[in-house]
Write a protein that holds these residues in place. Sequence first.
Motif: not given
Length: 267
Positions: A35-51
């Motif tokens: 959770s922490e890793v995804l939240v920290d990365l999110a502002p730097h990319v277009a989107a995060i998708a769990v598939i």
Amino acid sequence: MVRVAGRTVVGLDFDGTLAPIVDDPNRAHIHADASEVLVDLAPHVAAIAVITGRPARQALDLGGLEEVGDAIASSGKELYLFGQYGNERWTSRERRIIAPRPPRGLATFERDLPRTLRLAGAADAFVEDKGLAVAVHTRRLPDPQDAFERLLPPLRSLAERHGLVVEPGRSVIEVRSPGAHKGMVVEKLATELDVQGFVFAGDDLGDLEAFEAVDGLGERGIAALRVCSASDEQSALLPLSDVVVKGPDGVLDLLRQLRADIEHTGH
């Protein structure tokens, strides 16, 4: 990839990639650091998708993804969740699961399944009803691999008789409707978000189409990175991978490094 980070989607499988593989699929909680890793990365990319092949509701609960989505949304970005190989869709903006009806033939397949399991000597296999699919797990049986190999041919034959397809995995055989797969999700997101980069991390046979789709994006000039979350159980993705890491720990380390590289270069 770093240069186009702001126009890059980071796509992630769930089991074996964000969550460690466990005997009971209902206890496959997301990695403690994810959770922490995804939240920290999110502002730097277009989107995060769990598939994932899991039902969307199940992945939301086991991953705490609604809370993760709230935190990501506060940075102005979006978390996507595609369940059951893209048949279900949830986003942190819409916050509701959009899903079709169960496929024709699934109910009659389930009616015939117990007899098929008995004839294959695997009556004690754990059967998971996923709403739009059925998964037969052999991990809890005395010899999971032998049971898997015995079950695969008769389950494939039974699925075909009911107009369904088989998706083999790590000690699991999933039966679902034909058509949807993770590669279609990759293509849809790439078009929808007009990406310049796509990262996808997966660990199993159900991720093959996603790897192929990411490779296709690369051939069209889009920055592409295929990450194998490696295990001793499955090696099919290894020859298709650009990077190989060790399980969810390795995936999260790679995402941390990606964020650090983006921050370092100022993209």
